[in-house]
Write a protein that holds these residues in place. Structure first.
Motif, PDB file in Angstrom:
ATOM      1  N   ILE A 105      -0.349  -5.042 -13.970  1.00  0.00           N
ATOM      2  CA  ILE A 105      -0.732  -5.211 -15.380  1.00  0.00           C
ATOM      3  C   ILE A 105      -0.882  -3.856 -16.070  1.00  0.00           C
ATOM      4  N   ALA A 106      -1.605  -2.927 -15.422  1.00  0.00           N
ATOM      5  CA  ALA A 106      -1.823  -1.609 -16.022  1.00  0.00           C
ATOM      6  C   ALA A 106      -0.526  -0.817 -16.139  1.00  0.00           C
ATOM      7  N   ALA A 107       0.327  -0.897 -15.103  1.00  0.00           N
ATOM      8  CA  ALA A 107       1.600  -0.165 -15.144  1.00  0.00           C
ATOM      9  C   ALA A 107       2.528  -0.715 -16.214  1.00  0.00           C
ATOM     10  N   ALA A 108       2.600  -2.031 -16.336  1.00  0.00           N
ATOM     11  CA  ALA A 108       3.438  -2.628 -17.382  1.00  0.00           C
ATOM     12  C   ALA A 108       2.917  -2.276 -18.767  1.00  0.00           C
ATOM     13  N   THR A 109       1.584  -2.246 -18.927  1.00  0.00           N
ATOM     14  CA  THR A 109       0.998  -1.860 -20.213  1.00  0.00           C
ATOM     15  C   THR A 109       1.308  -0.399 -20.531  1.00  0.00           C
ATOM     16  N   GLY A 134       9.274   7.251 -12.594  1.00  0.00           N
ATOM     17  CA  GLY A 134       8.351   6.205 -13.031  1.00  0.00           C
ATOM     18  C   GLY A 134       8.985   4.831 -13.005  1.00  0.00           C
ATOM     19  N   ILE A 135      10.218   4.724 -13.491  1.00  0.00           N
ATOM     20  CA  ILE A 135      10.931   3.441 -13.459  1.00  0.00           C
ATOM     21  C   ILE A 135      11.164   2.994 -12.019  1.00  0.00           C
ATOM     22  N   SER A 136      11.519   3.938 -11.149  1.00  0.00           N
ATOM     23  CA  SER A 136      11.749   3.608  -9.740  1.00  0.00           C
ATOM     24  C   SER A 136      10.455   3.132  -9.083  1.00  0.00           C
ATOM     25  N   THR A 137       9.351   3.797  -9.405  1.00  0.00           N
ATOM     26  CA  THR A 137       8.063   3.404  -8.837  1.00  0.00           C
ATOM     27  C   THR A 137       7.657   2.014  -9.296  1.00  0.00           C
ATOM     28  N   LEU A 138       7.843   1.722 -10.578  1.00  0.00           N
ATOM     29  CA  LEU A 138       7.491   0.402 -11.106  1.00  0.00           C
ATOM     30  C   LEU A 138       8.353  -0.689 -10.472  1.00  0.00           C
ATOM     31  N   ALA A 139       9.651  -0.422 -10.309  1.00  0.00           N
ATOM     32  CA  ALA A 139      10.538  -1.393  -9.671  1.00  0.00           C
ATOM     33  C   ALA A 139      10.133  -1.615  -8.212  1.00  0.00           C
ATOM     34  N   ALA A 140       9.795  -0.526  -7.511  1.00  0.00           N
ATOM     35  CA  ALA A 140       9.373  -0.655  -6.114  1.00  0.00           C
ATOM     36  C   ALA A 140       8.047  -1.411  -6.013  1.00  0.00           C
ATOM     37  N   THR A 141       7.173  -1.236  -6.995  1.00  0.00           N
ATOM     38  CA  THR A 141       5.895  -1.953  -7.005  1.00  0.00           C
ATOM     39  C   THR A 141       6.115  -3.452  -7.149  1.00  0.00           C
ATOM     40  N   LYS A 164       6.181  -8.746  12.381  1.00  0.00           N
ATOM     41  CA  LYS A 164       7.246  -7.949  11.774  1.00  0.00           C
ATOM     42  C   LYS A 164       7.106  -7.933  10.264  1.00  0.00           C
ATOM     43  N   LEU A 165       6.788  -9.076   9.685  1.00  0.00           N
ATOM     44  CA  LEU A 165       6.603  -9.152   8.236  1.00  0.00           C
ATOM     45  C   LEU A 165       5.422  -8.285   7.812  1.00  0.00           C
ATOM     46  N   LYS A 166       4.352  -8.304   8.607  1.00  0.00           N
ATOM     47  CA  LYS A 166       3.192  -7.470   8.306  1.00  0.00           C
ATOM     48  C   LYS A 166       3.550  -5.999   8.380  1.00  0.00           C
ATOM     49  N   LEU A 167       4.356  -5.626   9.377  1.00  0.00           N
ATOM     50  CA  LEU A 167       4.784  -4.236   9.529  1.00  0.00           C
ATOM     51  C   LEU A 167       5.673  -3.816   8.364  1.00  0.00           C
ATOM     52  N   TYR A 168       6.614  -4.683   7.959  1.00  0.00           N
ATOM     53  CA  TYR A 168       7.488  -4.375   6.836  1.00  0.00           C
ATOM     54  C   TYR A 168       6.684  -4.201   5.551  1.00  0.00           C
ATOM     55  N   HIS A 169       5.693  -5.069   5.358  1.00  0.00           N
ATOM     56  CA  HIS A 169       4.874  -5.001   4.150  1.00  0.00           C
ATOM     57  C   HIS A 169       4.082  -3.688   4.116  1.00  0.00           C
ATOM     58  N   ALA A 170       3.508  -3.308   5.247  1.00  0.00           N
ATOM     59  CA  ALA A 170       2.734  -2.066   5.308  1.00  0.00           C
ATOM     60  C   ALA A 170       3.636  -0.850   5.111  1.00  0.00           C
ATOM     61  N   THR A 171       4.819  -0.876   5.724  1.00  0.00           N
ATOM     62  CA  THR A 171       5.742   0.250   5.601  1.00  0.00           C
ATOM     63  C   THR A 171       6.226   0.405   4.169  1.00  0.00           C
ATOM     64  N   CYS A 172       6.616  -0.699   3.560  1.00  0.00           N
ATOM     65  CA  CYS A 172       7.075  -0.649   2.164  1.00  0.00           C
ATOM     66  C   CYS A 172       5.939  -0.219   1.237  1.00  0.00           C
ATOM     67  N   GLY A 173       4.716  -0.667   1.545  1.00  0.00           N
ATOM     68  CA  GLY A 173       3.570  -0.258   0.748  1.00  0.00           C
ATOM     69  C   GLY A 173       3.350   1.240   0.816  1.00  0.00           C
ATOM     70  N   LEU A 174       3.524   1.819   2.004  1.00  0.00           N
ATOM     71  CA  LEU A 174       3.394   3.266   2.152  1.00  0.00           C
ATOM     72  C   LEU A 174       4.458   3.997   1.342  1.00  0.00           C
TER      73      LEU A 174
END
Length: 232
Positions: A105-109, A134-141, A164-174
């Protein structure tokens, strides 16, 4: 066939001799990361003087999104120095989702205020490295949020192991957090920021986002780093 990878915190291999020093150093680092994220958000908000222009709201919204909400959304899973360490895992997951929703919400605003400011000033869009980051970060978010939805509904992805899904989520989050850190650092090379902050203070601002990033990286790798099983 059973997997040959197990998920274990790196700290478990530490000897008893250094255990307390390790715990207190990690606790101090996590607390410092909380303070740094909040402090950086407040300082940027003060420097932006929100309300003086359309652009003034852009740094405020983006710092709230990535320096504060995203940092807190990750650090709340830390066992050391987190104000939510007494909460259950289920409660932490809900708080994580709440923080990440605030990030979107804050990033889109913030993006909306930037677009409006550019249109009013009749300036071109996407002409700097910061804007592209910034655009790349928002898209990745947004993609990471979609991955989080798959964590709640694992049947959306054809994966055989929830780990595996948990690992992928954590890795992508990093990756998203590090990309956001690079974007915040690149903002400090913008004409607006360099005209506002100069001298030694500028170097201080440049280093501030790096410390929470190191703490977050350490937390995620310690919690989700795969390790080969030792066979005797």
């Amino acid at each position: 066939m059973p997997s040959d990878v197990e998920y274990s915190p790196v700290g478990e291999a530490l000897g008893l001799r250094d255990y307390w020093l390790y715990v207190w150093l990690r606790r101090a680092a996590v607390i410092a990361a909380h303070v740094t994220g909040l402090g950086l958000t407040l300082l940027i908000s003060l420097l932006s003087r929100p309300g003086t222009s359309l652009f003034s709201w852009h740094p405020v919204c983006m710092s709230v999104a990535y320096c504060l909400c995203m940092t807190e959304g990750i650090l709340l899973f830390s066992a050391e120095g987190s104000p939510f360490c007494f909460k259950s895992r289920k409660c932490k997951v809900r708080l994580h989702w709440f923080c990440q929703a605030l990030v979107l919400i804050a990033a889109a605003t913030g993006l909306g205020f930037m677009l409006a400011s550019k249109n009013v000033s009749e300036l071109p869009h996407l002409v700097t490295w910061h804007s592209w980051l910034g655009i790349s970060t928002l898209a990745a978010t947004v993609l990471q949020a979609a991955c989080g939805i798959c964590m709640i509904f694992p049947k959306l992805l054809p994966l055989s192991s929830p780990l595996k899904l948990k690992l992928y989520h954590a890795t992508c989050g990093l990756v998203v957090y590090l990309l956001a850190t690079v974007t915040v650092v690149s903002a400090m090379f913008s004409d607006w920021f360099q005209a506002t902050v100069k001298g030694v203070a500028w170097w201080g601002f440049l280093l501030l986002p790096l410390f929470p990033a190191l703490v977050v990286m350490n937390q995620i790798t310690n919690a989700h780093l795969p390790r080969k099983k030792i066979t005797r």
